[in-house]
Design an enzyme around this catalytic site. Structure first.
Site, PDB file in Angstrom:
ATOM      1  N   CYS A   2       0.944  -1.246  -0.136  1.00  0.00           N
ATOM      2  CA  CYS A   2      -0.114   0.068   0.231  1.00  0.00           C
ATOM      3  C   CYS A   2       0.985   1.321   0.044  1.00  0.00           C
ATOM      4  CB  CYS A   2      -0.952  -0.080   1.293  1.00  0.00           C
ATOM      5  SG  CYS A   2      -1.814  -1.478   1.314  1.00  0.00           S
ATOM      6  N   ARG A  27       4.962   0.587  -5.946  1.00  0.00           N
ATOM      7  CA  ARG A  27       4.714  -0.511  -4.976  1.00  0.00           C
ATOM      8  C   ARG A  27       3.832  -1.571  -5.219  1.00  0.00           C
ATOM      9  NH1 ARG A  27       6.668   2.092  -0.074  1.00  0.00           N
ATOM     10  NH2 ARG A  27       5.168   1.221   1.198  1.00  0.00           N
ATOM     11  N   TRP A  74      -2.855  -2.517  -1.677  1.00  0.00           N
ATOM     12  CA  TRP A  74      -2.321  -3.877  -2.028  1.00  0.00           C
ATOM     13  C   TRP A  74      -3.116  -4.806  -1.192  1.00  0.00           C
ATOM     14  CZ3 TRP A  74       0.346  -7.996  -0.424  1.00  0.00           C
ATOM     15  CH2 TRP A  74       0.948  -8.954  -1.370  1.00  0.00           C
ATOM     16  N   ASN A 100      -1.555   1.517   5.814  1.00  0.00           N
ATOM     17  CA  ASN A 100      -0.601   0.395   5.276  1.00  0.00           C
ATOM     18  C   ASN A 100      -0.172  -0.599   6.409  1.00  0.00           C
ATOM     19  OD1 ASN A 100       1.515  -1.085   3.961  1.00  0.00           O
ATOM     20  ND2 ASN A 100       2.800   0.897   3.884  1.00  0.00           N
ATOM     21  N   GLY A 101      -0.265  -1.649   6.253  1.00  0.00           N
ATOM     22  CA  GLY A 101       0.209  -2.668   7.326  1.00  0.00           C
ATOM     23  C   GLY A 101      -0.902  -3.741   7.443  1.00  0.00           C
ATOM     24  N   GLU A 480      19.470 -14.878  -9.365  1.00  0.00           N
ATOM     25  CA  GLU A 480      19.042 -13.642  -9.779  1.00  0.00           C
ATOM     26  C   GLU A 480      18.667 -13.448 -11.132  1.00  0.00           C
ATOM     27  OE1 GLU A 480      18.150 -11.234  -7.996  1.00  0.00           O
ATOM     28  OE2 GLU A 480      17.913  -9.448  -9.139  1.00  0.00           O
ATOM     29  N   LYS A 484      14.735 -12.533 -12.083  1.00  0.00           N
ATOM     30  CA  LYS A 484      14.321 -11.281 -12.993  1.00  0.00           C
ATOM     31  C   LYS A 484      13.396 -12.102 -14.278  1.00  0.00           C
ATOM     32  CE  LYS A 484      14.935  -8.669 -11.142  1.00  0.00           C
ATOM     33  NZ  LYS A 484      15.499  -8.494 -10.039  1.00  0.00           N
ATOM     34  N   GLU A 487       9.815 -13.159 -12.798  1.00  0.00           N
ATOM     35  CA  GLU A 487       8.803 -12.153 -12.063  1.00  0.00           C
ATOM     36  C   GLU A 487       8.219 -11.220 -13.025  1.00  0.00           C
ATOM     37  OE1 GLU A 487      10.773  -9.655  -8.899  1.00  0.00           O
ATOM     38  OE2 GLU A 487      12.706  -9.569 -10.304  1.00  0.00           O
ATOM     39  N   HIS A 503      20.645 -34.498 -10.505  1.00  0.00           N
ATOM     40  CA  HIS A 503      20.079 -35.201  -9.374  1.00  0.00           C
ATOM     41  C   HIS A 503      18.669 -34.930  -9.307  1.00  0.00           C
ATOM     42  CE1 HIS A 503      23.799 -36.172  -7.494  1.00  0.00           C
ATOM     43  NE2 HIS A 503      24.364 -34.955  -7.874  1.00  0.00           N
ATOM     44  N   LYS A 602       6.587  -3.744  -4.684  1.00  0.00           N
ATOM     45  CA  LYS A 602       8.144  -3.380  -4.564  1.00  0.00           C
ATOM     46  C   LYS A 602       8.441  -3.390  -3.144  1.00  0.00           C
ATOM     47  CE  LYS A 602      11.983  -0.985  -6.388  1.00  0.00           C
ATOM     48  NZ  LYS A 602      12.650  -1.949  -6.704  1.00  0.00           N
TER      49      LYS A 602
HETATM   50  C1  G6P Z   1      10.419  -7.249  -3.331  1.00  0.00           C
HETATM   51  C2  G6P Z   1      10.927  -6.690  -4.535  1.00  0.00           C
HETATM   52  C3  G6P Z   1      12.412  -7.130  -4.781  1.00  0.00           C
HETATM   53  C4  G6P Z   1      13.339  -6.958  -3.424  1.00  0.00           C
HETATM   54  C5  G6P Z   1      12.619  -7.599  -2.297  1.00  0.00           C
HETATM   55  C6  G6P Z   1      13.297  -7.271  -1.075  1.00  0.00           C
HETATM   56  O1  G6P Z   1      10.049  -8.543  -3.530  1.00  0.00           O
HETATM   57  O2  G6P Z   1       9.934  -6.818  -5.738  1.00  0.00           O
HETATM   58  O3  G6P Z   1      13.136  -6.520  -5.923  1.00  0.00           O
HETATM   59  O4  G6P Z   1      14.561  -7.480  -3.718  1.00  0.00           O
HETATM   60  O5  G6P Z   1      11.207  -7.285  -2.285  1.00  0.00           O
HETATM   61  O6  G6P Z   1      13.150  -5.772  -0.909  1.00  0.00           O
HETATM   62  P1  G6P Z   1      14.193  -4.675  -0.274  1.00  0.00           P
HETATM   63  O7  G6P Z   1      13.576  -3.419  -0.235  1.00  0.00           O
HETATM   64  O8  G6P Z   1      14.308  -5.439   1.286  1.00  0.00           O
HETATM   65  O9  G6P Z   1      15.386  -4.807  -0.975  1.00  0.00           O
END
Ligand code: G6P
Length: 607
Positions: A2, A27, A74, A100-101, A480, A484, A487, A503, A602
């Site tokens: 949020c 976000r 959200w 938010n929360g 990573e 990417k 997602e 395995h 985010k």
């Molecule tokens: C979300 C974002 C990721 C990020 C993760 C941790 O999942 O989409 O890109 O790596 O949170 O967020 P932070 O702000 O703690 O790096």
């Protein structure tokens, strides 16, 4: 997660709230709403994109009033819908709030309020807070907020309007972020800096259980005993244009293009000719000598940075390094004490699980060193030491430049400690410093070859499975690269330690399956090629990343992307960029909303 925006001043509030909310879209959200105080509190809200709400209220022009709060939701409690969107009124419309929360004891409170005759229209935990305010309301708004929030368990950042106060709105937070923007004759609240960056650079970071009373010409902050709190004004020096798309089709692409600068800004001020200068940390040599274990903790991509860190630190420091996902770590009763260095990694500095993990470690007297991008964020505030990444605002949900700068801080920390503990010679350190200085230009060289990646993405964007293989730090970067891709392009993908594939998972390799082989690690190159042969023999198409000049890789690969040469330890910075670009180009070819991938947020400020 949020997003909250609030405004009070002499301009029409609604357009300003919508503008701020637009800056918080990154976000992640599924509905949006605003509440503006005119003679009464008027709420407009709608499920879906912010544009739907904006069209409903004619860009805000339809709504009179110079004070209001806004929200992008959200969904957690209750599906995304008009009625579940924030703001929420209390039963008699005395209060309107955004939140938010997560209120963890909301069911208990709801039952209690229902027994007292309160009726609820939404399925949210937030409406309970609105009605709790109404229930405790005794004519003194601040007292009521203090009393009502003392009943809440969980996390909250709240923006509150009260029908009986036409001059002030209120804010409070616990475990969810909220900042206060200070303007001239106008003031703001927001979940994050980009929302207000074009309006002011002076902010207060609201801290745990601080209550703010905000009017157009004053911001008062008090504790739960109503004692005034002196706050320091922080100046945000982020470039406004950094939070705008500036002609690029997506923030993600723009942010990849910004990597050379972000890396330069992060490392150059911390390099002298013969040492790593980490003025930001207060750890002494004696303290460093005492550590017998290092933990690195984070979520998502930050966790993947930790994986790279483990390989690098164990090699150079010969201290055991454990990397943990924060949501697991916080509940595993971690074995840490004053001899443990815990490195927390977080772009936002507000990720709920990372923050909770930090607190678990603090309780056990571990030393906390954080790598954070957002200045003054909760994780930064609560750590013993912070090293900031200077990536600037990152807007796209899928992190790129923040990941890349976090990696470079890991290199700096590893070299700094190695130097202090005498684990590398001065000559070796100098060579690393020279290599670090070159890194931003080398990332630029990789970016300059982006057409090669685009061409590959255009060929394989319809894949249904993609595998990423690597060994050692190449495996960490493979994780990573795989994240990417999945997602933002929604293609199933997995990262595997190359030797582990046989395995079980090798059974998924079919004719034409794309396998991305990260083969930059010199000492494991032959081993890596044996694994590549295994998948090739089962029909895989091989896309390899290798160091410039390595011709042997071509024998086993269908495509090769060459990376500039540097120390092995620094290669993850060069390997990750083509993988980020690959994810981007594939998602683009598939026509997806790159900056706002489905179901993702985010800044994950709830568990
Ligand atoms: C979300 C974002 C990721 C990020 C993760 C941790 O999942 O989409 O890109 O790596 O949170 O967020 P932070 O702000 O703690 O790096």
């Amino acid at each position: 997660m949020c997003g909250i925006m609030g405004y009070v001043g002499s301009s029409k509030a609604a357009p300003i709230l919508l503008e701020g909310l637009a800056k918080l879209e990154y976000r992640g959200y599924d509905s949006a709403g605003i509440a503006v105080f005119d003679k009464d509190i008027n709420i407009a809200k709608a499920k879906g994109r912010l544009q739907i709400l904006s069209d409903m209220v004619d860009g805000g022009e339809k709504i009179e009033g110079c004070m209001g709060i806004g929200h992008t939701r959200w969904a957690t409690h209750g599906e995304p819908s008009d009625v579940n969107s924030h703001p929420h009124y209390s039963q008699n419309k005395t209060f309107a709030i955004v939140h938010n929360g997560i209120i963890e004891n909301y069911l208990k409170l709801k039952n209690e309020l229902m027994e007292k005759g309160f009726k609820f229209v939404s399925q949210t935990d937030t409406e309970i807070v609105a009605n709790l305010l109404e229930y405790y309301y005794n004519g003194n708004i601040l007292d009521t907020i203090i009393k009502a929030t003392s009943r809440l368990e969980g996390s909250y950042a709240l923006g509150i309007l009260c029908q009986d106060d036409k001059n002030n709105f209120y804010a409070v937070r616990k475990d969810s972020p909220l900042i206060i923007g200070l303007g001239k004759g106008e003031n703001y609240i927001a979940s994050d800096i980009p929302a207000i960056l074009s309006r002011t650079r002076s902010v207060y970071m609201l801290e745990e259980n601080e209550f703010a009373i905000i009017s157009s010409d004053s911001v008062k902050i008090v504790d739960s005993n109503k004692q005034p709190i002196e706050k320091t004004v922080r100046t945000i020096n982020w470039d406004v244009s950094a939070a705008e798309k500036g002609g690029y089709d997506s923030f993600m692409f723009k942010e990849i293009m910004e990597e050379p600068k972000a890396i330069r800004d992060t490392i150059h001020p911390r390099l002298s000719d013969d040492s790593i200068v980490l003025d930001d940390i207060t750890l002494t040599k004696e303290q460093l000598e005492k550590f017998n274990k290092i933990y690195i903790v984070g979520c998502g991509s930050a966790y993947h940075v930790g994986m790279v860190g483990k390989y690098i630190m164990e090699k150079h420091l010969r201290i055991p390094v454990e990397v943990m996902i924060a949501s697991e770590f916080r509940y595993c009763d971690p074995i840490v004490d004053e001899k443990t260095l815990v490195i927390m990694i977080s772009q936002s500095g507000e990720t709920a699980d990372t923050l909770a993990a930090l607190r678990e470690c603090k309780k056990r007297n571990a030393r906390i060193l954080s790598i954070v991008n957002v200045v003054g964020s909760s994780i930064a505030n609560e750590s013993n030491d912070v090293i900031y990444t200077w990536a600037g605002p990152e807007i796209a949900v899928a992190t790129t430049k923040a990941y890349s700068t976090q990696l470079t801080v890991i290199y700096l920390i590893a070299l700094y400690i190695a130097d202090k503990l005498g684990k590398i010679t001065k000559e070796e350190l100098k060579q690393y410093i020279t290599a670090l200085r070159k890194l931003p230009d080398q990332v630029q060289q990789v970016i300059d070859k982006k057409d090669e990646i685009e061409a590959l993405a255009k060929k394989y964007y319809q894949s249904s499975n993609v595998f990423f293989l690597g060994r050692n730090y190449d495996y960490a970067v493979a994780m990573e690269g795989s994240l990417k891709l999945k997602e933002i392009s929604y293609i199933h993908s997995e990262a595997y330690a190359a030797g582990e594939l046989k395995h079980g998972t090798i059974s998924l390799i079919e004719d034409g399956t794309l396998v991305v082989s990260l083969a930059t690690c010199d000492k494991l190159f032959d081993k890596m090629m044996s694994n590549v042969k295994e998948v090739k023999a089962r029909g895989a198409v091989i896309f390899s990343l290798a160091k410039e000049g390595n011709k042997a890789v071509e024998q086993e690969s269908d495509y090769v992307f060459y990376l500039p040469d540097t120390f092995d330890m620094l290669l993850p910075s060069l390997t990750v960029t083509p993988l980020q670009l690959f994810g981007y180009y594939v998602a683009k070819a598939r026509g997806y909303d790159i900056d706002k991938p489905r179901n993702l947020a985010k800044s994950v400020t709830v568990e």
